[in-house]
Design a protein around this motif. Structure first.
Motif, PDB file in Angstrom:
ATOM      1  N   ALA A  54       0.837  -1.197   0.000  1.00  0.00           N
ATOM      2  CA  ALA A  54       0.000   0.000   0.000  1.00  0.00           C
ATOM      3  C   ALA A  54       0.870   1.246   0.000  1.00  0.00           C
ATOM      4  CB  ALA A  54      -0.908  -0.016   1.234  1.00  0.00           C
ATOM      5  N   ASN A  55       0.269   2.388  -0.283  1.00  0.00           N
ATOM      6  CA  ASN A  55       0.993   3.651  -0.171  1.00  0.00           C
ATOM      7  C   ASN A  55       1.511   3.811   1.254  1.00  0.00           C
ATOM      8  OD1 ASN A  55       0.514   4.449  -2.834  1.00  0.00           O
ATOM      9  ND2 ASN A  55      -1.468   5.341  -2.308  1.00  0.00           N
ATOM     10  N   ALA A  56       2.758   4.253   1.385  1.00  0.00           N
ATOM     11  CA  ALA A  56       3.406   4.456   2.692  1.00  0.00           C
ATOM     12  C   ALA A  56       3.634   3.161   3.451  1.00  0.00           C
ATOM     13  CB  ALA A  56       2.597   5.431   3.552  1.00  0.00           C
ATOM     14  N   SER A  57       3.605   2.029   2.759  1.00  0.00           N
ATOM     15  CA  SER A  57       3.852   0.745   3.427  1.00  0.00           C
ATOM     16  C   SER A  57       5.330   0.507   3.688  1.00  0.00           C
ATOM     17  CB  SER A  57       3.297  -0.406   2.581  1.00  0.00           C
ATOM     18  OG  SER A  57       3.980  -0.474   1.327  1.00  0.00           O
ATOM     19  N   GLY A  58       6.196   1.148   2.894  1.00  0.00           N
ATOM     20  CA  GLY A  58       7.632   0.976   3.069  1.00  0.00           C
ATOM     21  C   GLY A  58       8.325   0.338   1.886  1.00  0.00           C
ATOM     22  N   LYS A  59       7.588   0.039   0.815  1.00  0.00           N
ATOM     23  CA  LYS A  59       8.242  -0.601  -0.327  1.00  0.00           C
ATOM     24  C   LYS A  59       9.255   0.339  -0.991  1.00  0.00           C
ATOM     25  CE  LYS A  59       4.484   0.291  -3.656  1.00  0.00           C
ATOM     26  NZ  LYS A  59       3.710   1.186  -2.757  1.00  0.00           N
ATOM     27  N   SER A  60       8.940   1.632  -1.040  1.00  0.00           N
ATOM     28  CA  SER A  60       9.900   2.590  -1.587  1.00  0.00           C
ATOM     29  C   SER A  60      11.115   2.731  -0.673  1.00  0.00           C
ATOM     30  CB  SER A  60       9.244   3.955  -1.798  1.00  0.00           C
ATOM     31  OG  SER A  60       8.266   3.887  -2.827  1.00  0.00           O
ATOM     32  N   ASN A  61      10.924   2.546   0.632  1.00  0.00           N
ATOM     33  CA  ASN A  61      12.049   2.610   1.566  1.00  0.00           C
ATOM     34  C   ASN A  61      13.032   1.476   1.330  1.00  0.00           C
ATOM     35  OD1 ASN A  61      11.212   4.938   2.854  1.00  0.00           O
ATOM     36  ND2 ASN A  61      10.140   3.868   4.487  1.00  0.00           N
ATOM     37  N   LEU A  62      12.534   0.333   0.884  1.00  0.00           N
ATOM     38  CA  LEU A  62      13.430  -0.782   0.561  1.00  0.00           C
ATOM     39  C   LEU A  62      14.340  -0.393  -0.600  1.00  0.00           C
ATOM     40  CD1 LEU A  62      14.059  -3.798   1.241  1.00  0.00           C
ATOM     41  CD2 LEU A  62      12.531  -4.386  -0.642  1.00  0.00           C
ATOM     42  N   ILE A  63      13.762   0.268  -1.614  1.00  0.00           N
ATOM     43  CA  ILE A  63      14.564   0.737  -2.747  1.00  0.00           C
ATOM     44  C   ILE A  63      15.539   1.812  -2.288  1.00  0.00           C
ATOM     45  CG2 ILE A  63      14.482   1.703  -5.073  1.00  0.00           C
ATOM     46  CD1 ILE A  63      13.114  -1.047  -4.751  1.00  0.00           C
ATOM     47  N   LYS A  64      15.071   2.725  -1.425  1.00  0.00           N
ATOM     48  CA  LYS A  64      15.950   3.787  -0.922  1.00  0.00           C
ATOM     49  C   LYS A  64      17.095   3.227  -0.089  1.00  0.00           C
ATOM     50  CE  LYS A  64      12.428   7.405  -0.944  1.00  0.00           C
ATOM     51  NZ  LYS A  64      11.529   8.257  -0.127  1.00  0.00           N
ATOM     52  N   ALA A  65      16.838   2.143   0.631  1.00  0.00           N
ATOM     53  CA  ALA A  65      17.897   1.512   1.424  1.00  0.00           C
ATOM     54  C   ALA A  65      18.996   0.972   0.515  1.00  0.00           C
ATOM     55  CB  ALA A  65      17.315   0.397   2.285  1.00  0.00           C
ATOM     56  N   LEU A  66      18.591   0.311  -0.545  1.00  0.00           N
ATOM     57  CA  LEU A  66      19.554  -0.210  -1.508  1.00  0.00           C
ATOM     58  C   LEU A  66      20.308   0.937  -2.172  1.00  0.00           C
ATOM     59  CD1 LEU A  66      20.567  -2.826  -2.888  1.00  0.00           C
ATOM     60  CD2 LEU A  66      18.704  -2.570  -4.535  1.00  0.00           C
ATOM     61  N   GLN A  67      19.580   1.992  -2.484  1.00  0.00           N
ATOM     62  CA  GLN A  67      20.179   3.173  -3.108  1.00  0.00           C
ATOM     63  C   GLN A  67      21.141   3.868  -2.157  1.00  0.00           C
ATOM     64  OE1 GLN A  67      17.484   6.510  -3.750  1.00  0.00           O
ATOM     65  NE2 GLN A  67      18.284   6.748  -5.814  1.00  0.00           N
ATOM     66  N   TYR A  68      20.767   3.941  -0.877  1.00  0.00           N
ATOM     67  CA  TYR A  68      21.633   4.597   0.094  1.00  0.00           C
ATOM     68  C   TYR A  68      22.934   3.820   0.275  1.00  0.00           C
ATOM     69  CZ  TYR A  68      23.010   7.518   3.974  1.00  0.00           C
ATOM     70  OH  TYR A  68      23.699   8.408   4.762  1.00  0.00           O
ATOM     71  N   MET A  69      22.834   2.504   0.360  1.00  0.00           N
ATOM     72  CA  MET A  69      24.034   1.680   0.478  1.00  0.00           C
ATOM     73  C   MET A  69      24.958   1.913  -0.710  1.00  0.00           C
ATOM     74  SD  MET A  69      24.415  -2.465   0.848  1.00  0.00           S
ATOM     75  CE  MET A  69      25.982  -3.161   1.400  1.00  0.00           C
ATOM     76  N   ARG A  70      24.377   1.928  -1.897  1.00  0.00           N
ATOM     77  CA  ARG A  70      25.167   2.181  -3.101  1.00  0.00           C
ATOM     78  C   ARG A  70      25.852   3.548  -3.026  1.00  0.00           C
ATOM     79  NH1 ARG A  70      24.927   4.902  -7.836  1.00  0.00           N
ATOM     80  NH2 ARG A  70      25.694   3.858  -9.739  1.00  0.00           N
ATOM     81  N   GLY A  71      25.114   4.564  -2.526  1.00  0.00           N
ATOM     82  CA  GLY A  71      25.660   5.905  -2.439  1.00  0.00           C
ATOM     83  C   GLY A  71      26.826   6.006  -1.470  1.00  0.00           C
ATOM     84  N   VAL A  72      26.748   5.306  -0.333  1.00  0.00           N
ATOM     85  CA  VAL A  72      27.837   5.339   0.645  1.00  0.00           C
ATOM     86  C   VAL A  72      29.085   4.686   0.056  1.00  0.00           C
ATOM     87  CG1 VAL A  72      28.594   4.605   2.935  1.00  0.00           C
ATOM     88  CG2 VAL A  72      26.248   5.387   2.594  1.00  0.00           C
ATOM     89  N   VAL A  73      28.901   3.567  -0.653  1.00  0.00           N
ATOM     90  CA  VAL A  73      30.040   2.911  -1.291  1.00  0.00           C
ATOM     91  C   VAL A  73      30.671   3.842  -2.329  1.00  0.00           C
ATOM     92  CG1 VAL A  73      30.751   1.009  -2.799  1.00  0.00           C
ATOM     93  CG2 VAL A  73      29.191   0.571  -0.891  1.00  0.00           C
ATOM     94  N   ALA A  74      29.847   4.480  -3.128  1.00  0.00           N
ATOM     95  CA  ALA A  74      30.353   5.305  -4.228  1.00  0.00           C
ATOM     96  C   ALA A  74      31.017   6.589  -3.751  1.00  0.00           C
ATOM     97  CB  ALA A  74      29.218   5.631  -5.196  1.00  0.00           C
ATOM     98  N   ASP A  75      30.501   7.196  -2.652  1.00  0.00           N
ATOM     99  CA  ASP A  75      30.887   8.568  -2.324  1.00  0.00           C
ATOM    100  C   ASP A  75      31.649   8.755  -1.024  1.00  0.00           C
ATOM    101  OD1 ASP A  75      29.600   9.326  -4.632  1.00  0.00           O
ATOM    102  OD2 ASP A  75      27.732   9.862  -3.633  1.00  0.00           O
ATOM    103  N   SER A  76      31.687   7.760  -0.142  1.00  0.00           N
ATOM    104  CA  SER A  76      32.231   8.017   1.195  1.00  0.00           C
ATOM    105  C   SER A  76      33.710   8.384   1.175  1.00  0.00           C
ATOM    106  CB  SER A  76      32.000   6.811   2.111  1.00  0.00           C
ATOM    107  OG  SER A  76      32.771   5.690   1.700  1.00  0.00           O
TER     108      SER A  76
END
Length: 422
Positions: A54-76
């Protein structure tokens, strides 16, 4: 190829959640929807997975988590400055989780070798980091790192499997940078393949990183690329025979978003301006249209065509939030099927996406049970991720109807949300 993603204490994902692309023993659509790995621990991997909620269920947060991990690896190691804090967001609706680190771990296959890499972090620093490499059945723990509170220092442990000047890399790694990223910045060839998988093999599109038209436009500038994209659009029953691209230089401003630090910067740059002209041909005649004359669906499909074709050619992993936005359900089905067609997806490309399009659940020969996932929130507002296969649906069960009835979770309950009585 992505094998598994784990995340804990990131936004609404309070408890550890696991998205697995390891195929079950179900033989359904095995020849088309799975890929043999030659590895006993994960003999078959899924070529695609869909996530409902459902909307606001957290499915987009799962994608953001994967994206955030990628960003830390790429930019830290390069973008994040000494002393700068991270914009990571733990689960904030209970005091214990709000003060705990956020945790990320990915397992992937690259050139027949399985890698398991993860780290834990707070807004201030990296707390833990590890890398396991499975060149044989027994893993080699190339390195571990953890922050010792008593000494106030990071403690490292290395195995002989990791070659290179490890003491140099360790000394250069700041509290707010990953050892992996810093070692690669200092020319570690052994770790470069792991870093490159995150940066070059994992492609993510969502509200923060949207489809870049430049990929399709650059393809359109080449005769072979233009032919591929026009064939792609024709297969979607869009009567475009050819597309012209006119390019010129213009002054402009570009917005750069630092995902890890959570800030934006506007820079003045010379930019390329492209004019696209679409040649439509039917039995009744022909006409030329500008980009704005085309529908949102056609524009979205055009800008998706370049990345998808490139990803299929290179065997990358594509993650998209809300794949069905402005695309007809039949187009979404055909996009998914592209990843299942062995003559097209020859390099093991994968597609992971979220959607509200429930008709895909009962689309003939499209998805296996283990390719379907649901996300929902509990009373504490913590999101949980569950595979359809855990509900053991009957062989011919009407999945769309069962989902809409709430049998598998992941749907909104309006009466409780709006305070209405049944």
């Amino acid at each position: 190829m992505l094998v598994e993603f784990r995340v804990k204490n990131f936004r609404s994902l309070r408890d550890e959640q696991v998205l697995s692309l390891v195929a079950s023993k179900d033989k359904t659509l095995q020849d088309t929807n799975t890929l043999a790995t030659g590895i006993s621990a994960a003999p078959l991997l899924l070529r695609s997975a869909v996530i409902y909620g459902a909307n606001a269920s957290g499915k987009s947060n799962l994608i953001k988590a994967l994206q955030y991990m990628r960003g830390v690896v790429a930019d830290s190691a390069t973008v994040i400055q000494p002393g700068q804090i991270f914009a990571v967001q733990p689960f904030r609706l209970d005091a214990e989780s709000a003060s705990e680190p956020s945790e990320f771990e990915i397992t992937f296959l690259l050139d027949g070798v399985r890698y398991q890499y993860g780290f834990s972090m707070t807004t201030q620093r990296i707390v833990r980091e590890h890398l396991l490499v499975y060149k044989a059945f027994k893993p080699q723990r190339w390195f571990t790192r953890h922050f010792d509170v008593d000494s106030g220092k990071d403690v490292y442990d290395f195995s002989p499997g990791l070659k290179g000047p490890k003491s140099l890399w360790e000394g250069a790694t700041r509290p707010n940078s990953l050892f992996l990223s810093m070692a690669v910045q200092l020319n570690s060839e052994a770790l470069r393949s792991v870093f490159d998988w995150f940066v070059n093999h994992l492609v993510i599109f969502n509200e923060q990183v949207q489809l870049n038209p430049q990929v399709s436009i650059q393809m359109l500038k080449r005769a072979d690329g233009r032919k591929e994209i026009c064939q792609f659009l024709s297969a979607a029953d869009i009567s475009i025979a050819d597309i012209d691209v006119e390019t010129r230089k213009v002054p402009g401003q570009a917005v750069h978003f630092d995902l890890v630090a959570g800030r934006t910067e506007v820079r003045t740059e010379e930019m390329e301006e492209h004019r696209l002209r679409f040649h439509h041909v039917t039995e009744q005649g022909r006409a030329v249209f500008e980009l704005l004359d085309e529908s949102n669906g056609t524009r979205n499909l055009l800008f998706l065509a370049g990345p998808v074709l490139d990803i299929l050619n290179k065997g990358l992993t594509l993650v998209i939030d809300e794949l069905d936005t402005s695309l007809h359900t039949l187009l979404v089905r055909e996009l998914v099927r592209l990843f299942h067609r062995l003559n097209i997806n020859t390099g093991g490309a994968q597609l992971i996406f979220t959607t509200h399009d429930t008709s895909l659940l009962d689309a003939p020969d499209l998805l296996r049970r283990d390719q379907i996932w649901f996300v929902e929130k509990d009373r504490d507002q913590a999101s949980s991720l569950v595979a359809l296969s855990e509900f053991s649906p009957r062989k011919n069960e009407a999945l769309e109807r069962g989902y809409l009835m709430g049998r598998y979770g992941g749907v909104p309950f309006f009466s409780s949300i709006l305070g209405l009585k049944h």
